[in-house]
Design a protein around this motif. Structure first.
Motif, PDB file in Angstrom:
ATOM      1  N   LYS A 112       0.923  -1.113  -0.077  1.00 32.38           N
ATOM      2  CA  LYS A 112       0.091   0.353   0.253  1.00 32.38           C
ATOM      3  C   LYS A 112       1.253   0.755  -0.030  1.00 32.38           C
ATOM      4  N   SER A 113       0.159   2.148  -1.366  1.00 31.87           N
ATOM      5  CA  SER A 113       0.910   3.277  -0.533  1.00 31.87           C
ATOM      6  C   SER A 113       0.671   4.625  -1.594  1.00 31.87           C
ATOM      7  N   PRO A 114       0.797   5.750   0.036  1.00 28.67           N
ATOM      8  CA  PRO A 114      -0.057   6.674  -0.703  1.00 28.67           C
ATOM      9  C   PRO A 114       0.009   7.467  -2.000  1.00 28.67           C
ATOM     10  N   LYS A 115       1.077   7.197  -3.220  1.00 30.23           N
ATOM     11  CA  LYS A 115       1.469   7.224  -4.667  1.00 30.23           C
ATOM     12  C   LYS A 115       1.663   6.484  -5.397  1.00 30.23           C
ATOM     13  N   PRO A 116       1.765   6.683  -6.360  1.00 31.30           N
ATOM     14  CA  PRO A 116       2.277   5.350  -7.311  1.00 31.30           C
ATOM     15  C   PRO A 116       3.823   5.348  -7.255  1.00 31.30           C
ATOM     16  N   GLU A 117       4.022   6.551  -7.405  1.00 31.22           N
ATOM     17  CA  GLU A 117       6.127   7.164  -7.396  1.00 31.22           C
ATOM     18  C   GLU A 117       6.239   7.142  -6.126  1.00 31.22           C
ATOM     19  N   VAL A 118       7.580   6.786  -5.403  1.00 34.53           N
ATOM     20  CA  VAL A 118       8.398   7.334  -4.428  1.00 34.53           C
ATOM     21  C   VAL A 118       9.374   7.345  -4.892  1.00 34.53           C
ATOM     22  N   TRP A 119      10.381   8.577  -4.608  1.00 33.53           N
ATOM     23  CA  TRP A 119      11.474   8.371  -4.843  1.00 33.53           C
ATOM     24  C   TRP A 119      12.252   8.657  -3.979  1.00 33.53           C
ATOM     25  N   LEU A 120      13.462   8.343  -3.583  1.00 28.37           N
ATOM     26  CA  LEU A 120      14.284   8.626  -2.034  1.00 28.37           C
ATOM     27  C   LEU A 120      15.774   8.317  -2.833  1.00 28.37           C
ATOM     28  N   PRO A 121      16.792   8.887  -2.050  1.00 33.47           N
ATOM     29  CA  PRO A 121      17.875   8.674  -2.453  1.00 33.47           C
ATOM     30  C   PRO A 121      18.518   6.913  -2.135  1.00 33.47           C
ATOM     31  N   GLY A 122      19.360   6.399  -2.440  1.00 35.34           N
ATOM     32  CA  GLY A 122      19.617   4.699  -2.052  1.00 35.34           C
ATOM     33  C   GLY A 122      20.409   4.155  -3.250  1.00 35.34           C
ATOM     34  N   ASP A 123      20.517   3.180  -2.212  1.00 32.50           N
ATOM     35  CA  ASP A 123      21.346   2.295  -3.581  1.00 32.50           C
ATOM     36  C   ASP A 123      20.460   1.109  -3.914  1.00 32.50           C
ATOM     37  N   GLU A 124      20.128   0.930  -5.425  1.00 35.37           N
ATOM     38  CA  GLU A 124      18.513  -0.003  -5.697  1.00 35.37           C
ATOM     39  C   GLU A 124      18.919  -1.589  -4.921  1.00 35.37           C
TER      40      GLU A 124
END
Ligand code: ADP
Length: 346
Positions: free
Chosen positions: A218-230
Motif C-alpha cells: 500500500k502506498s499513498p502515491k504510485p511513485e515515491v523517490w528517495l536516495p539509496g542504492d537499489e
C-alpha cells in the motif's frame, strides 16, 4: 619552587596519571586520575588510591626494580566495566627512584576484540554443523550404503540442502562485510520505492505461495523517490518480507505499507517509512534490542529449519544505517510483528 609547581605539568597530560616516589607514595596525581580514583589527595601510599593487587604489584615492582611494568585495571560501576591499560615507567629523576603511572582507557579495543572472537566462533560453529552432516553422508555412501541407489537419492537430496545452507551463509557473510565497508559512502542514486517493493514481492512469490500467503503493498502515491542504492534497498525489504513470510506464517499475508512523513523527529527531516507487518505469532519486545545482532535468533531450531542464517536483520541494520535511516521494531505476542524502516527523503 614547591612540589606542587614542580609537578604542575601532570595536569596537562591527557591520560589519568600518578607520580609515585621510591617509597611507593603518590606524590602527584592529575585531575583525570583524581576523577578515576575519587581522591585528589597526594602523599599517601599508592594502596590508598588503588586496591587491585595486580596493579599495585606492577607499580611497586617498577619502583623497586626501576624497570617498566604493565597491568590491567578494571573498574566497574553497576552497569559498565571500564578497562585500563596501566603503564608504569621508572622515573629516577623523582627522588632517586620512582615511577610515572598512566591509565589508558582500552575498553573499546577490548570489546571490539571480544566481538571479533565471538564472531569467528559463531561462523565456525554455523559452518561446522552442515559440514559435519555432509561428511557423515559421504562416509555412509562410501561405506554401508555403497551401491544402494534408493539411499543415495535420499542422502543426496539432504546433502544438497546442507550445501545450500552453507552457500546462503557464505553469501550473507559476504553481503554483511560488503555493507559494513560501504557504510560511510552516501548514496548518489535515487530509487523509486514502490516499483522496487513490487519487484521484491514478485521475487518472493514462490516462497509466499508455498506458505499459502500473499504480500500486499500500500502506498499513498504510485511513485515515491528517495536516495539509496537499489540493490541494497532490495535486500533490506527482501530480508524483512521474507522474515514476515517465514515467521508470520500463522497469518495469511505480509503488508508492506509506505507512509510519507513530513518531518521525522529523530532524523530531523522529511522521510519515508515502510512498515513490514506480519500477522504471525510475534514475540516479546524484550528481544528487540538484540534482534539485529549477528546470529541472534529467538528460536534457533525454527530459524535453521526455515533456512535462516541469523544474519538477515544485521544486514538490514547496516544498510539502513548507511543511508542515515533508522529502524523500529514492534511486536505483540499472538498479533504479529512490524519492522519499520525510516529512510531520509533527501
Ligand atoms: P534468520 O536468518 O534467523 O531469519 P534474521 O537476522 O533475519 O535471521 O532474524 C533474526 C531472528 O529474529 C530470527 O531468527 C527470528 O527469531 C526473529 N525474527 C525476525 N523476523 C521476525 C518476524 N517477522 N517475526 C518473528 N520473529 C522474527
Amino acid at each position: 619552587m614547591d612540589e606542587r609547581d614542580e609537578f604542575a605539568w601532570v595536569n596537562a597530560v591527557p591520560l589519568a596519571l600518578l607520580l609515585v616516589n621510591g617509597r611507593s607514595q603518590v606524590i602527584a596525581l592529575n585531575p583525570l586520575a583524581s576523577e578515576l580514583f575519587g581522591t585528589d589527595q597526594a602523599g599517601g601510599h599508592v594502596v590508598t588510591v588503588i586496591r587491585q593487587p595486580d596493579v599495585l604489584s606492577a607499580i611497586t615492582t617498577c619502583v623497586d626494580q626501576q624497570r617498566p611494568r604493565e597491568a590491567r585495571l578494571s573498574i566497574r560501576d553497576h552497569v559498565h566495566e571500564t578497562l585500563y591499560r596501566v603503564l608504569c615507567q621508572p622515573a629516577p629523576y623523582l627522588d632517586g627512584v620512582g615511577a610515572v603511572v598512566t591509565f589508558e582507557d582500552v575498553t573499546v579495543e577490548a570489546t571490539a576484540g571480544q566481538m571479533r572472537r565471538d564472531f569467528v566462533a559463531n561462523v565456525s560453529h554455523e559452518l561446522r554443523t552442515p559440514l559435519t552432516s555432509l561428511q557423515g553422508f559421504i562416509e555412509t555412501l562410501q561405506g554401508p550404503a555403497r551401491g544402494d541407489l534408493n539411499a543415495a537419492d535420499r542422502f543426496l537430496a539432504t546433502m544438497s540442502k546442507e550445501a545450500e545452507r552453507m552457500n546462503r551463509l557464505v553469501t550473507d557473510l559476504l553481503s554483511l562485510s560488503q555493507v559494513e565497508s560501504e557504510e560511510r559512502v552516501r548514496p548518489t542514486e535515487r530509487v523509486e520505492l514502490v516499483g522496487m517493493l513490487q519487484s521484491v514481492a514478485r521475487s518472493l512469490e514462490p516462497t509466499a505461495k508455498s506458505a499459502d500467503m500473499t504480500i500486499e503493498i500500500k502506498s499513498p502515491k504510485p511513485e515515491v523517490w528517495l536516495p539509496g542504492d537499489e540493490d541494497q534497498l532490495m535486500q533490506v525489504f527482501t530480508n524483512l518480507a521474507e522474515n514476515g513470510l517465514k515467521y508470520g506464517s500463522d497469518g495469511d499475508r505480509v503488508d508492506l505499507n509506505v507512509i510519507e512523513i513530513h518531518r521525522d523527529p529523530i532524523l530531523g527531516q522529511a522521510a519515508v517509512k515502510v512498515d513490514v507487518q506480519d500477522h504471525g505469532q510475534g514475540f516479546d519486545e524484550m528481544h528487540v534490542p538484540r534482534l539485529t545482532e549477528r546470529f541472534y535468533r529467538l528460536d534457533d531450531h525454527r530459524s535453521r529449519a526455515l533456512g535462516g542464517t541469523g544474519l538477515g536483520l544485521a544486514i538490514v541494520k547496516h544498510i539502513v544505517g548507511g543511508v542515515k535511516g533508522r529502524m523500529r521494531i514492534q511486536s505483540k505476542v499472538g498479533v504479529g510483528s512490524c519492522f519499520s524502516v525510516i529512510l531520509p527523503k533527501t
